[in-house]
Enzyme design. Sequence first.
Site, short mmCIF file in Angstrom:
data_model
loop_
_atom_site.label_atom_id
_atom_site.label_comp_id
_atom_site.label_asym_id
_atom_site.label_seq_id
_atom_site.Cartn_x
_atom_site.Cartn_y
_atom_site.Cartn_z
N ARG A 104 0.83 -1.20 0.00
CA ARG A 104 0.00 0.00 0.00
C ARG A 104 0.86 1.25 0.00
O ARG A 104 2.04 1.22 0.38
CB ARG A 104 -0.93 0.00 1.22
CG ARG A 104 -0.21 0.10 2.56
CD ARG A 104 -1.15 -0.09 3.74
NE ARG A 104 -2.22 0.89 3.74
CZ ARG A 104 -2.12 2.11 4.26
NH1 ARG A 104 -0.97 2.49 4.81
NH2 ARG A 104 -3.12 2.94 4.25
N LEU A 105 0.24 2.34 -0.46
CA LEU A 105 0.78 3.68 -0.29
C LEU A 105 -0.27 4.49 0.45
O LEU A 105 -1.47 4.35 0.17
CB LEU A 105 1.08 4.34 -1.64
CG LEU A 105 2.30 3.84 -2.43
CD1 LEU A 105 2.39 4.59 -3.75
CD2 LEU A 105 3.58 4.02 -1.63
N ASP A 106 0.16 5.35 1.36
CA ASP A 106 -0.80 6.15 2.11
C ASP A 106 -1.62 7.04 1.18
O ASP A 106 -1.21 7.38 0.07
CB ASP A 106 -0.06 7.03 3.13
CG ASP A 106 0.64 6.21 4.19
OD1 ASP A 106 0.17 5.09 4.48
OD2 ASP A 106 1.66 6.69 4.72
N TYR A 107 -2.76 7.47 1.69
CA TYR A 107 -3.69 8.32 0.95
C TYR A 107 -3.01 9.57 0.40
O TYR A 107 -3.22 9.96 -0.75
CB TYR A 107 -4.83 8.73 1.90
CG TYR A 107 -5.90 9.60 1.31
CD1 TYR A 107 -6.88 9.06 0.48
CD2 TYR A 107 -5.95 10.97 1.60
CE1 TYR A 107 -7.88 9.87 -0.06
CE2 TYR A 107 -6.94 11.77 1.07
CZ TYR A 107 -7.90 11.22 0.24
OH TYR A 107 -8.89 12.01 -0.27
N THR A 109 0.23 9.93 -0.14
CA THR A 109 1.51 9.59 -0.79
C THR A 109 1.25 9.18 -2.23
O THR A 109 0.33 8.41 -2.51
CB THR A 109 2.22 8.45 -0.05
OG1 THR A 109 2.48 8.85 1.29
CG2 THR A 109 3.53 8.10 -0.73
#
Length: 251
Positions: A104-107, A109
């Site tokens: 995942r990548l943060d919202y 990022t």
Amino acid sequence: MDRQERLQKAIAKSGFTSRRKAEKLITDGRVKVNNEKVTELGTKVGPNDQIEVDGIPLEKEEPVYFLLYKPRGVISSVSDDRGRKVVGDLISDEIDQRLFPVGRLDYDTSGLILLTNDGEFSQKLIHPSYKINKVYVAKIKGIPSKEEINLLKKGVEHDGEYLKCVSSRILKTDFKKQKSIIELTLQEGKNRQVRRMLESLGYQVEKLKRERFGPLNLGNLNPGEYRELTPHEVKQFSDLAKKKMLNNVQT
């Protein structure tokens, strides 16, 4: 030739979910093989066995692999209960396979994220034991010293958790605006790790982008664009994972 494989591996290869989540589905009693409920993780299945999860037969899809330039403000998920845009919304409706993000990548990022229907492939890339490099570039308020940058490699503590990177360096400084651009290479994938590491030193991250994942980079893609991986790139990842695992066994 014995073509049987463990049930959880077969579920992961179908693209339904990762092997770890497949194991939980089995132990929770949600999986049937040839109409018989199976809860033992050691169960093996062959190519002609019919597997069902929650009463839904698994369809064997051809594995596909995509590289997406995730924009900021997009969730690294296949769905969101709050109705926010997810990475799957950026993929063409012409792609029939059920894709899910690798990690995942943060919202907030942006950057490189992979999507696939190959759960086995995904598990190898996100499992900590494979130690695949991920390169991030952060724009921060302030100008850290060389000692602080080196401290990121030694490790810092944030909310009782020890965090470190493989390498770190300053790419650019603007003394007039008091801003810096920092590059960090991670092998871990802890929640908000880059932001937390820099916050532990007193620096606020204004923008964060993942520019590389293993041998891959964003190339000429713009935010929201994607491309399919080549067979060579898929093999590169598989070979890298095997090499990392072999090194771990030897050490």
